[in-house]
Design a protein around this motif. Structure first.
Motif, PDB file in Angstrom:
ATOM      1  N   GLU A 112       0.810  -1.222   0.000  1.00  0.00           N
ATOM      2  CA  GLU A 112       0.000   0.000   0.000  1.00  0.00           C
ATOM      3  C   GLU A 112       0.845   1.275   0.000  1.00  0.00           C
ATOM      4  N   ARG A 113       1.873   1.313   0.862  1.00  0.00           N
ATOM      5  CA  ARG A 113       2.705   2.524   0.955  1.00  0.00           C
ATOM      6  C   ARG A 113       3.400   2.829  -0.382  1.00  0.00           C
ATOM      7  N   PRO A 114       4.100   1.855  -1.016  1.00  0.00           N
ATOM      8  CA  PRO A 114       4.750   2.156  -2.305  1.00  0.00           C
ATOM      9  C   PRO A 114       3.747   2.558  -3.391  1.00  0.00           C
ATOM     10  N   LYS A 115       2.555   1.939  -3.370  1.00  0.00           N
ATOM     11  CA  LYS A 115       1.548   2.265  -4.382  1.00  0.00           C
ATOM     12  C   LYS A 115       1.071   3.703  -4.221  1.00  0.00           C
ATOM     13  N   VAL A 116       0.839   4.142  -2.982  1.00  0.00           N
ATOM     14  CA  VAL A 116       0.343   5.507  -2.784  1.00  0.00           C
ATOM     15  C   VAL A 116       1.430   6.538  -3.116  1.00  0.00           C
ATOM     16  N   VAL A 117       2.689   6.200  -2.847  1.00  0.00           N
ATOM     17  CA  VAL A 117       3.793   7.105  -3.217  1.00  0.00           C
ATOM     18  C   VAL A 117       3.833   7.245  -4.742  1.00  0.00           C
TER      19      VAL A 117
END
Length: 158
Positions: free
Chosen positions: A26-31
């Protein structure tokens, strides 16, 4: 003094899996979504950018919350408990004195509670009322619709 957070092994494992998913996926996707939205120009009128930033805030907040709970986790294995009383982790079968129905609940941590699966929080009115009772005890619980009386007919630790 920090307060421990009681949870079953399954609940602890589920939180760890959610944390891994948030950090690895989730974190890499939102970045990436934020970077992509930035490329669309003016940030002051960019709904995609605002939505991605809001999602990032939610993800980071949830990561902090899970890390905090895991750091204070008191993992309890109900199968290792040796008691004749209702305690955290117990699977309790109750006889509803008013309706004549039987219901079974497992008393779990707040994050694990899910009524569809018969899991109630140790902090719920029914969970709190059951703690410390023994087989054949009558327990009266104050619920939103009034008072409910149960008889404890089985206690298991699995």
């Amino acid at each position: 003094m920090t307060q421990s957070v009681p949870m079953t092994r399954e609940g602890h494992q589920r939180l760890q899996e959610e944390l891994k998913k948030l950090i690895r996926e989730e974190r890499p996707k939102v970045v990436q979504d934020i970077a992509e939205a930035r490329g669309h120009g003016d940030l002051s009128e960019n709904a995609e950018y605002d939505a991605a930033k809001e999602r990032q805030g939610f993800i980071e907040g949830r990561i902090q919350e899970i890390n905090d709970k895991l750091s204070r986790a008191q993992v309890i294995n109900p199968a290792e408990l040796d008691t004749d009383k209702v305690v955290f982790g117990a699977r309790v079968t109750l006889f509803d004195v008013d309706s004549g129905n039987e219901v079974t609940y497992q008393i779990v941590g707040e994050d694990e509670a899910d009524l569809k699966f018969g899991k109630i929080s140790v902090t719920s009115p029914v969970g709190k009322a059951l703690i410390g009772h023994k087989l054949d005890d009558e327990v009266t619980v104050k619920i939103p619709s009034g008072l409910k009386t149960y008889e404890v007919i089985d206690i298991k630790y699995e």
